[in-house]
Write a protein that holds these residues in place. Sequence first.
Motif, mmCIF file in Angstrom:
data_model
loop_
_atom_site.group_PDB
_atom_site.id
_atom_site.type_symbol
_atom_site.label_atom_id
_atom_site.label_comp_id
_atom_site.label_asym_id
_atom_site.label_seq_id
_atom_site.Cartn_x
_atom_site.Cartn_y
_atom_site.Cartn_z
ATOM 1 N N THR A 1 7.514 -0.703 -33.551
ATOM 2 C CA THR A 1 7.765 -2.141 -33.377
ATOM 3 C C THR A 1 9.136 -2.425 -32.768
ATOM 4 O O THR A 1 9.453 -3.580 -32.474
ATOM 5 C CB THR A 1 7.653 -2.874 -34.726
ATOM 6 O OG1 THR A 1 8.546 -2.264 -35.670
ATOM 7 C CG2 THR A 1 6.234 -2.798 -35.266
ATOM 8 N N VAL B 1 9.073 -4.021 -29.374
ATOM 9 C CA VAL B 1 8.309 -5.285 -29.302
ATOM 10 C C VAL B 1 9.238 -6.481 -29.118
ATOM 11 O O VAL B 1 8.923 -7.416 -28.358
ATOM 12 C CB VAL B 1 7.437 -5.444 -30.569
ATOM 13 C CG1 VAL B 1 6.763 -6.821 -30.569
ATOM 14 C CG2 VAL B 1 6.392 -4.348 -30.641
ATOM 15 N N ALA C 1 10.374 -6.816 -25.668
ATOM 16 C CA ALA C 1 9.179 -7.123 -24.864
ATOM 17 C C ALA C 1 8.798 -8.595 -24.992
ATOM 18 O O ALA C 1 8.299 -9.206 -24.031
ATOM 19 C CB ALA C 1 8.014 -6.225 -25.310
ATOM 20 N N LEU C 2 9.028 -9.184 -26.166
ATOM 21 C CA LEU C 2 8.719 -10.597 -26.365
ATOM 22 C C LEU C 2 9.707 -11.515 -25.644
ATOM 23 O O LEU C 2 9.430 -12.697 -25.429
ATOM 24 C CB LEU C 2 8.695 -10.922 -27.866
ATOM 25 C CG LEU C 2 7.513 -10.342 -28.667
ATOM 26 C CD1 LEU C 2 7.717 -10.576 -30.164
ATOM 27 C CD2 LEU C 2 6.201 -10.971 -28.196
ATOM 28 N N ALA D 1 4.860 -14.489 -33.346
ATOM 29 C CA ALA D 1 4.776 -13.033 -33.154
ATOM 30 C C ALA D 1 6.057 -12.342 -33.625
ATOM 31 O O ALA D 1 6.009 -11.254 -34.224
ATOM 32 C CB ALA D 1 4.511 -12.719 -31.678
ATOM 33 N N VAL E 1 6.128 -9.516 -36.497
ATOM 34 C CA VAL E 1 6.688 -8.179 -36.238
ATOM 35 C C VAL E 1 7.683 -7.795 -37.330
ATOM 36 O O VAL E 1 7.654 -6.669 -37.855
ATOM 37 C CB VAL E 1 7.347 -8.134 -34.846
ATOM 38 C CG1 VAL E 1 8.206 -6.869 -34.710
ATOM 39 C CG2 VAL E 1 6.290 -8.183 -33.757
ATOM 40 N N ARG F 1 7.593 -4.755 -39.978
ATOM 41 C CA ARG F 1 8.725 -3.812 -40.025
ATOM 42 C C ARG F 1 9.318 -3.733 -41.438
ATOM 43 O O ARG F 1 9.670 -2.652 -41.924
ATOM 44 C CB ARG F 1 9.820 -4.262 -39.042
ATOM 45 C CG ARG F 1 9.516 -3.942 -37.595
ATOM 46 C CD ARG F 1 10.577 -4.559 -36.685
ATOM 47 N NE ARG F 1 11.910 -4.075 -36.999
ATOM 48 C CZ ARG F 1 12.445 -2.957 -36.504
ATOM 49 N NH1 ARG F 1 11.734 -2.213 -35.665
ATOM 50 N NH2 ARG F 1 13.664 -2.597 -36.827
ATOM 51 N N TRP G 1 9.701 1.113 -22.433
ATOM 52 C CA TRP G 1 9.720 -0.291 -21.984
ATOM 53 C C TRP G 1 10.702 -0.495 -20.833
ATOM 54 O O TRP G 1 10.414 -1.240 -19.878
ATOM 55 C CB TRP G 1 10.081 -1.194 -23.162
ATOM 56 C CG TRP G 1 10.216 -2.646 -22.799
ATOM 57 C CD1 TRP G 1 11.345 -3.398 -22.813
ATOM 58 C CD2 TRP G 1 9.172 -3.500 -22.339
ATOM 59 N NE1 TRP G 1 11.084 -4.672 -22.407
ATOM 60 C CE2 TRP G 1 9.737 -4.775 -22.097
ATOM 61 C CE3 TRP G 1 7.804 -3.324 -22.088
ATOM 62 C CZ2 TRP G 1 8.997 -5.857 -21.637
ATOM 63 C CZ3 TRP G 1 7.067 -4.407 -21.630
ATOM 64 C CH2 TRP G 1 7.667 -5.655 -21.412
ATOM 65 N N SER H 1 15.221 -9.140 -21.054
ATOM 66 C CA SER H 1 14.460 -8.140 -21.804
ATOM 67 C C SER H 1 15.044 -6.753 -21.614
ATOM 68 O O SER H 1 15.162 -5.968 -22.566
ATOM 69 C CB SER H 1 12.995 -8.156 -21.348
ATOM 70 O OG SER H 1 12.243 -7.196 -22.069
#
Length: 594
Positions: A45, A48, A51-52, A75, A79, A83, A164, A291
């Motif tokens: 995670t 993530v 990425a969001l 989201a 997450v 976690r 990523w 990001s």
Amino acid sequence: MKTPPFFSISTVSTRQLYFRLLRYVAPYWQAFAVAILGMIVVAATEPVLPALMKPLLDGSFVQKDETLTRLVPLAIVGVFVIRGVASYFGDYCIHWVGNRVVMDLRNAMFDRLLTLPTRFFSDQASGVLISRLTYDAAQVTTASTQALTVVVKDSLAVVGLLGWLLYLNWKLTLLMLVVGPAIAGVIHVAAKRLRRASLGTQEAMGNMTQVVQEAIECHRVVKVFGGEAYEARRFHDTANRVRRFTMKHAAAAAATVPITQVLAAVILAGIVYIAAVQSNVGETTVGGFVSFVTAMAMLLAPIKRLTQVNEHIQRGLAAAQSVFHVLDQAPEPDGGTVVLQRARGEVEFQRVTFTYEGAARPALENVSLKVLPGETVALVGPSGSGKTTLVNLIPRFYHPQQGRILVDGEDIERLKLASLRANIALVSQEILLFNDTIAANIAYGANSRASREEIIAAAEAAHAMDFIRQLPDGLETLVGENGVKLSGGQRQRLAIARAILKNAPILILDEATSALDSESERHVQAALETLMKNRTTFVIAHRLSTIKKAHRIVVLDRGRIVETGTHETLLAAGGLYARLYRIQFGEMLEPSSA
């Protein structure tokens, strides 16, 4: 006063040490698997959040997408809930496993200490052994579990974040990876210094523990002889050694992190500059750039922990190396196959020679002696003549280099060790009591299931119940560390009661009445006479007045038997025994007057 080195620690590869250490983790693989699963979830995670950032910025702020505006914050919360749960179970399980490993190592070390030969304890300082059992074993958990947590979780997080980053902008990511070899080189150089510093710290901690233990145990001697300043200097010196090694460790560890961070910062600055240029020509979006920077910033924390984990691994492996050296010590040999039932008590020495390791001459040389069942034999001689060595060979505390010792006609090397010692009781000048009740000290070891009546009978026979009844809790009175709450005569009578309860056919009395006042000696002598009835007894005594009733007196000098006989015949012979007797009593005895 220097403390002898604990072990000559050989070089052991990190791989060998780590795999051996992980064998202690294997029994708890289920909890360990839960911990690893939790770490994987946390690591998975990790990418993530950055990425969001891309849909949040590009979709909500640039494209004004209301759906993304509502879903992305939800989201993010989801997450972090996932976690949190995974992190809790992962951390709890890994600590559970780590503490189990430490407990198992301590149990294994203590079990091994109980089986090591007497020679081992003669060569090692007790404070150093205690430090290995307490301090070093606790340090092992940093390598066996906690460091593994960082390696697994942060390595996966780094891989996820790099994946990523490659997806977002492979050119910038490859540029960032240039710093990798330089960081690896820093870690490799630091590893060697960290291991050396950790080993030095552990040895110094053992020495410091020894100094503290001696100062506590010998506090009366320290006070009476004015040794406070000397002991303070000893402690300050050892504490300073601990400090120096700790600072060497800290210096190596402290240098690793900033060097790594500076290298990472240089690359980060270059990436920010190139990303800004790409943004100007439309090669990246605002969301993509944020990001990328977020993921790169999040990458710094696991990389920092991974660079620091080497410090913990080296400390843990150095501790493991020390712990395994204790576990690898050979236990005292027990190759006997014959089980000795209750012995008749015949003991025979056949041309026995024994030399202590490093000694210039034998402690015993070509000694032959046969003792009949129920016979009391007194061993007499100057200090260093071999009396204590002779009796220490009977329970196989040491093994002769030449000759044999027989019990009831059977070579003791062929006897099962437990069955041999079950037939022997020992009462020595140095009475060792445990910080437990009087009853527990009398009914110790194999006799721990003795009834209350049996314990009282043994105490009565040892002339101990008189003072026991006067104590506030009677048999349940705690005696304190090594019987500090009792007088010397009282401790001696408890040791005799312990021997009476054991009811062994072979008895060893090593200076059992020395250093006692007249009243205590009278009680102890009466108790010993009860104890010695119908037993084969070896009596070591410097006070020759206490052995006049012995069936036979054996006089040793420089490891050899020089005279044998009764008290009267040896006085009449005018040899070494008569000379020792005259020195002790200040009498000039003529052979005719004996």
